[in-house]
Write a protein that holds these residues in place. Sequence first.
Motif, PDB file in Angstrom:
ATOM      1  N   ARG A  84      90.201  40.083   6.458  1.00  0.00           N
ATOM      2  CA  ARG A  84      90.613  41.492   6.414  1.00  0.00           C
ATOM      3  C   ARG A  84      90.154  42.150   5.107  1.00  0.00           C
ATOM      4  O   ARG A  84      89.726  43.311   5.102  1.00  0.00           O
ATOM      5  N   PHE A  87      86.497  43.192   5.330  1.00  0.00           N
ATOM      6  CA  PHE A  87      86.157  44.413   6.057  1.00  0.00           C
ATOM      7  C   PHE A  87      86.813  45.658   5.480  1.00  0.00           C
ATOM      8  O   PHE A  87      86.326  46.776   5.715  1.00  0.00           O
ATOM      9  N   ALA A  90      83.974  46.304   3.357  1.00  0.00           N
ATOM     10  CA  ALA A  90      82.852  46.849   4.123  1.00  0.00           C
ATOM     11  C   ALA A  90      83.021  48.340   4.399  1.00  0.00           C
ATOM     12  O   ALA A  90      82.038  49.092   4.424  1.00  0.00           O
ATOM     13  N   TYR A  94      79.612  49.898   2.886  1.00  0.00           N
ATOM     14  CA  TYR A  94      78.543  50.288   3.811  1.00  0.00           C
ATOM     15  C   TYR A  94      77.945  51.661   3.499  1.00  0.00           C
ATOM     16  O   TYR A  94      76.713  51.797   3.433  1.00  0.00           O
ATOM     17  N   THR A 113      77.818  40.543   8.940  1.00  0.00           N
ATOM     18  CA  THR A 113      78.631  39.479   8.351  1.00  0.00           C
ATOM     19  C   THR A 113      78.691  38.329   9.348  1.00  0.00           C
ATOM     20  O   THR A 113      79.204  38.486  10.457  1.00  0.00           O
ATOM     21  N   HIS A 128      87.741  42.731  15.014  1.00  0.00           N
ATOM     22  CA  HIS A 128      87.027  43.851  15.643  1.00  0.00           C
ATOM     23  C   HIS A 128      88.012  44.887  16.169  1.00  0.00           C
ATOM     24  O   HIS A 128      87.866  46.092  15.918  1.00  0.00           O
ATOM     25  N   PHE A 131      89.798  46.760  13.170  1.00  0.00           N
ATOM     26  CA  PHE A 131      89.026  47.615  12.258  1.00  0.00           C
ATOM     27  C   PHE A 131      88.118  48.626  12.944  1.00  0.00           C
ATOM     28  O   PHE A 131      87.590  49.524  12.271  1.00  0.00           O
ATOM     29  N   PHE A 135      86.384  52.150  11.191  1.00  0.00           N
ATOM     30  CA  PHE A 135      84.965  52.432  10.995  1.00  0.00           C
ATOM     31  C   PHE A 135      84.539  53.681  11.754  1.00  0.00           C
ATOM     32  O   PHE A 135      83.786  54.516  11.224  1.00  0.00           O
ATOM     33  N   PHE A 142      81.261  49.461  14.825  1.00  0.00           N
ATOM     34  CA  PHE A 142      81.654  48.115  14.422  1.00  0.00           C
ATOM     35  C   PHE A 142      81.588  47.237  15.658  1.00  0.00           C
ATOM     36  O   PHE A 142      82.320  47.464  16.629  1.00  0.00           O
ATOM     37  N   GLN A 144      81.136  43.276  17.655  1.00  0.00           N
ATOM     38  CA  GLN A 144      81.338  41.836  17.577  1.00  0.00           C
ATOM     39  C   GLN A 144      80.276  41.125  18.410  1.00  0.00           C
ATOM     40  O   GLN A 144      79.923  41.568  19.502  1.00  0.00           O
ATOM     41  N   LEU A 169      80.069  40.026  12.848  1.00  0.00           N
ATOM     42  CA  LEU A 169      80.639  41.361  12.939  1.00  0.00           C
ATOM     43  C   LEU A 169      79.667  42.292  12.228  1.00  0.00           C
ATOM     44  O   LEU A 169      79.239  42.010  11.100  1.00  0.00           O
ATOM     45  N   VAL A 171      78.340  46.245  11.117  1.00  0.00           N
ATOM     46  CA  VAL A 171      78.603  47.653  10.844  1.00  0.00           C
ATOM     47  C   VAL A 171      77.267  48.391  10.875  1.00  0.00           C
ATOM     48  O   VAL A 171      76.284  47.921  10.294  1.00  0.00           O
TER      49      VAL A 171
END
Length: 236
Positions: A84, A87, A90, A94, A113, A128, A131, A135, A142, A144, A169, A171
């Motif tokens: 967690r 991300f 992230a 990002y 990642t 996924h 989050f 995102f 985002f 998976q 995962l 982004v």
Amino acid sequence: MSERVIGPRSGLQWVSLGDTGSSCPAAKSTVAAFRSWADSFLTRPSDELGRDGPVCPYVRPSIRRDLLWLAQVPAVEPRPVWVRAIFRDALEVYPELPTGNGSSTSVLRAMITVFPNVKDYTLIDEIHAEFKSKFVERGSMFGQFYPGCDQPGLWNKEFRPLDAPLPMLVVRSMMTTDFPFLLENPEWTDAYVRKFAPTLPAHVRSIMVSRLTSRPGAWVPAYEVQPEDECSTSTR
């Protein structure tokens, strides 16, 4: 150009895919496995895809411009609290990734990642789900990927584009073509409209009006854009 960024909370390091200077054999192995999958699948056509062209038309230009960033989480069972934190990093890292060309908004950038030793993909799905909205709210997508991921393709529902040899995962930037992926959640649709409303293609505006004023189950067709205009590492 070799560049890397480190998440302030997690300490995880994302390295541009063009960085060949890593001294870690495990990291080199992960990069090699990702490149092999990209070369043999993502950048090639597939009879099952349901449209012409490579599975993802944006991976090759992203690699060519050195806009893919990769990190690996080597643990077999990484602690959820750490994942967690990764991300949460992230979310902040990002948008600030270097692009190598002076642009701070390149849609070809992607942050990958990889969890090369994870065998139980439950955590991938849980992170996924937790989050994705965060995102999307920020104008990113985002996704998976892992062996056996059964999410269907957009052009052919029998195609499984997220079935990848490595648990990952990813982004990336939200694009106009992501509209069908965001319909199931009003907050996602709202984020899409806020990002693209001023420049929505007429085709998408027409679909959106039809979708928002018709029955909830209305079918939304897919459409294509030129690969140099937008980038997606999600291949649906």
